[in-house]
Design a protein around this motif. Structure first.
Motif, mmCIF file in Angstrom:
data_model
loop_
_atom_site.group_PDB
_atom_site.id
_atom_site.type_symbol
_atom_site.label_atom_id
_atom_site.label_comp_id
_atom_site.label_asym_id
_atom_site.label_seq_id
_atom_site.Cartn_x
_atom_site.Cartn_y
_atom_site.Cartn_z
ATOM 1 N N ASN A 190 0.794 -1.325 -0.008
ATOM 2 C CA ASN A 190 0.133 -0.070 0.055
ATOM 3 C C ASN A 190 0.840 1.074 -0.089
ATOM 4 O OD1 ASN A 190 -2.268 1.568 -0.073
ATOM 5 N ND2 ASN A 190 -2.921 1.006 2.022
ATOM 6 N N HIS A 210 1.221 4.917 1.960
ATOM 7 C CA HIS A 210 0.086 5.078 2.626
ATOM 8 C C HIS A 210 -0.097 4.090 3.753
ATOM 9 C CE1 HIS A 210 -2.861 7.841 -0.048
ATOM 10 N NE2 HIS A 210 -1.411 8.112 0.172
ATOM 11 N N SER A 211 0.734 3.001 3.589
ATOM 12 C CA SER A 211 0.858 1.639 4.556
ATOM 13 C C SER A 211 1.136 2.235 6.117
ATOM 14 C CB SER A 211 1.973 1.178 3.996
ATOM 15 O OG SER A 211 2.191 -0.230 4.547
ATOM 16 N N TRP A 224 0.482 5.240 7.120
ATOM 17 C CA TRP A 224 -0.610 6.214 7.687
ATOM 18 C C TRP A 224 -1.846 5.051 8.037
ATOM 19 C CZ3 TRP A 224 -1.891 10.896 8.787
ATOM 20 C CH2 TRP A 224 -3.264 11.481 8.652
ATOM 21 N N GLN A 225 -2.043 4.283 7.181
ATOM 22 C CA GLN A 225 -3.282 3.276 7.574
ATOM 23 C C GLN A 225 -3.043 2.490 8.800
ATOM 24 O OE1 GLN A 225 -6.157 3.067 6.481
ATOM 25 N NE2 GLN A 225 -6.131 4.607 4.935
ATOM 26 N N LEU A 252 -3.601 5.153 11.742
ATOM 27 C CA LEU A 252 -4.993 4.864 12.099
ATOM 28 C C LEU A 252 -5.368 3.566 12.656
ATOM 29 C CD1 LEU A 252 -6.323 6.315 8.808
ATOM 30 C CD2 LEU A 252 -6.209 7.703 10.757
ATOM 31 N N ASN A 254 -5.333 0.595 11.052
ATOM 32 C CA ASN A 254 -5.893 -0.314 10.119
ATOM 33 C C ASN A 254 -5.050 -1.403 9.737
ATOM 34 O OD1 ASN A 254 -8.418 1.244 10.365
ATOM 35 N ND2 ASN A 254 -7.666 2.567 8.661
ATOM 36 N N GLN A 282 -4.422 -2.651 6.208
ATOM 37 C CA GLN A 282 -4.274 -1.878 5.074
ATOM 38 C C GLN A 282 -2.768 -1.293 4.963
ATOM 39 O OE1 GLN A 282 -7.108 1.090 3.946
ATOM 40 N NE2 GLN A 282 -8.604 0.051 5.264
ATOM 41 N N GLY A 283 -1.883 -1.999 5.920
ATOM 42 C CA GLY A 283 -0.545 -1.467 5.927
ATOM 43 C C GLY A 283 0.357 -2.404 6.821
#
Ligand SMILES: Cc1cc2nc3c(=O)[nH]c(=O)nc-3n(C[C@H](O)[C@H](O)[C@H](O)COP(=O)(O)O)c2cc1C
Length: 318
Positions: free
Chosen positions: A273, A276-277, A279-280, A284, A286, A289-290
């Motif tokens: 990802n 953004h890996s 970040w996610q 966050l 998540n 997603q990362g």
């Protein structure tokens, strides 16, 4: 106990909190600087959304710098350039001068105009190559960099393209330049600091450790995962431009499988990802997603603590 690093940077202890992409904030940076180290604002510091443009990112960084200044009177650093792309350096540099920032971190770029600019404005420059070499260190010294950060393969984040550990890179770089060298990669407690100083470093640059600081904006799940893990839990995989590591997340089995199939770097980068890996997963929480990127020094990190306690613990000999 002063040394060249504390004198150059006007700080009490030769300890720099490294930039951590989305995972720094004014609160973290000010806590480190108030404790006598040097906090560093990384890209997108203190944000809870991604910016729509570089100008918006610049404006947000100015606001974050002002927050730091409201929280500490001590020096702190800001990342000027985060990779080989230097196209936006001037607007950033001018903003840093306007805000009275005293230290900048320059990743990768060796350009006389940039170092001259900061010399003229009496702002100290830290040079950090993704892959430190004798040649790029000598060149940075020639251009007027004040300090070199020598990063070993042990580090978290985007790891160097050459597999040379911190124990080997630090003396190699320290012997090749006259300006002070600071060690980065795998420093998790006071033993790492003592080792770095014995190897010829005049200070330390720690990233993964500060992910677990109370003031770090990382998701709580990330902090818990780090303090409950050791280096044995890390998966190393190829990506662009070289390698990355992750603690177990929902995405990591897929990355392990692709790595085992010798998948090319571009496909691996997409599978993680991209940037953004972090970040996610890390900002966050998540985990589907990362990745949760850390260095190999995490085995000795046992608790989430205020940044001031981390600084005091690492700097207990000074
Ligand atoms: C999650 C994470 C994100 C990072 N992001 C950046 C970054 O945006 N810019 C940068 O110069 N270094 C970045 N780094 C590297 C650190 O600045 C530093 O070199 C590294 O953390 C030192 O090794 P250690 O993690 O073993 O302490 C990152 C490191 C981590 C762990």
């Amino acid at each position: 106990m002063n040394n060249r690093v504390t004198e150059l940077l006007h700080i009490r202890y030769p300890l720099i909190q490294a930039p951590l992409y989305f995972l720094t904030s004014a609160e973290l940076v000010a806590a480190v600087s108030n404790a006598g180290g040097l906090g560093t604002l990384g890209p997108h510091a203190g944000q809870d959304s991604l910016p729509g443009s570089r100008y918006i990112a610049l404006d947000r960084m100015r606001k974050e710098i002002r927050k730091v200044k409201a929280l500490t009177a001590n020096p702190f650093a800001v990342t000027l350039i985060n990779g080989p792309d230097m196209s936006f350096w001037r607007p950033t540099a001018e903003m840093l001068v306007e805000e009275g920032v005293e230290v900048v971190l320059i990743n990768e770029v060796l350009d006389a105009e940039i170092y001259d600019f900061f010399k003229r404005h009496r702002i100290k420059t830290l040079y950090r190559a993704l892959t430190p070499t004798i040649a790029n260190s000598k060149e940075a010294e020639k251009l007027g960099a004040d300090i070199i950060i020598a990063t070993g393969f042990d580090e978290g984040g985007t790891v160097p393209c050459r597999v040379i550990g911190t124990f080997s890179i630090v003396p190699m770089i320290a012997d090749s330049v006259k300006i002070p060298v600071i060690a980065a990669g795998g420093i998790g407690d006071v033993r790492g600091v003592r080792a770095a100083m014995a190897l010829g470093a005049e200070g330390v640059f720690a990233g993964s450790l500060f992910l677990t600081a109370l003031e770090n904006p990382a998701d709580e799940k990330v902090k818990r995962l780090i303090v409950n893990s050791s280096a044995e839990d890390l998966l190393l995989f190829r990506t662009q431009p070289a390698y990355y590591r992750t603690l177990p997340t929902d995405l990591s089995p897929k990355l392990a499988e692709l790595e085992a199939q010798d998948t090319d770097r571009e496909t691996m980068f997409k599978a993680m990802n991209g940037y953004h890996s972090l970040w996610q997963a890390m900002r966050l929480g998540n985990f589907d997603q990362g990745v949760v990127s850390t260095g190999t020094g995490i085995s000795v990190i046992k608790s989430v603590r205020p940044a001031a306690q981390i600084v005091a613990d690492l700097m207990q000999d000074f």
